[in-house]
Design a protein around this motif. Sequence first.
Motif: not given
Length: 318
Positions: A204-221
């Motif tokens: 039932g979780a509605d959204y995710i917040v990510t841990q910090m990252f410094f390389d956007n590729k990590k987020y997109f992947d």
Amino acid sequence: MKVTDHFKAANGETLISFEILPPLKGGSIQKIFDILDPLMEFNPPFIDVTYHREEFIYKKRDSGYFEKVAVRKRPGTVGICAALINRYGVDAVPHLICGGFTIEETEDALIDLKFLGIDNVLVLRGDARKFDAKFEPERNGHAYALDLVNQVKGMNDGVYLDSTIINAEPSNFCIGIAGYPEKHFEAPNIGSDMHFLKKKIDAGADYIVTQMFFDNKKYFDFVDLCRKNGINVPIVPGLKPITKKYQLNSLPRMFHLDLPADLAKAILEAKDAEARRQVGIEWCVAQSKELKAAGVPCLHYYTMGDVKTIKEIVQQVY
Ligand code: FAD
């Protein structure tokens, strides 16, 4: 208003939001206002307030022995949320953790939030206490964020712990959870981490917040992998600028992430503290602009008390 409703109302525009920490015990609420007042011009629809479990410290007694004492260094999460709603008319997102709470205490905390008109919670497990080898839940507390999501969702369905309560008023919390583009450090592999992330969404979780990252590729992947695994909720990137030399070691140690070689080199080669801060600002602005261009729902900045730097970044992105 629910965080996810803010995303819907934004109609594809990227929102800006901030995370703040309660001040150290004994500090004033003015400290929080001093951080947020200058950031309100960016119209954050919601602000997250972290939660800090008690820590153990060792106090030396007159006898020479050390006594293990539990202290909470940053209390006040719920009070700060109420103060933010009152002062700014924004939505406040208190972080709610498993650590330090029995399930009954969690239910009471949720009732307080409900009565305060708080519509959102970011549901987390919490880390191990300092000097504990691993995360230890309370005797009758939750071991994983998944269990806490289940409890909040249960209350949203009108199910309270005391089954003799009839016609209980359901809560209506929007439930955020954490995600880790570079894998949670305890997970044996990204597949396992994804498996449990999906379970939180299915619960039932509605959204995710990510841990910090410094390389956007990590987020997109990470987003691609989530989508392949049937996780279709909004995924908010969490961002923090690196501004100091010691953070080259402390951020990877504390948050279990990689710092790109170019960024680390630029920080090392910067001629003084201000030049290092500027390197961090430039990097975070570039990250933010690319994420915004990719249409992320929100840029979520971890302020960690450094309002000057965060403001300079958001001014260039907003
Ligand atoms: P979980 O989802 O419980 O996952 C923990 C680990 O267990 C992962 O490795 C996961 O793969 C695994 N796992 C999950 N479920 C199961 C299961 N059922 N069986 C076996 N393994 C499982 N900490 C604070 O104390 N206060 C805060 O305010 C706070 N805010 C945060 C905000 C964000 C955006 C983020 C990313 C982190 C925050 N944290 C905070 C840190 C967080 O509490 C830690 O990272 C913690 O170690 C994990 O929390 P989680 O909710 O991701 O845990």
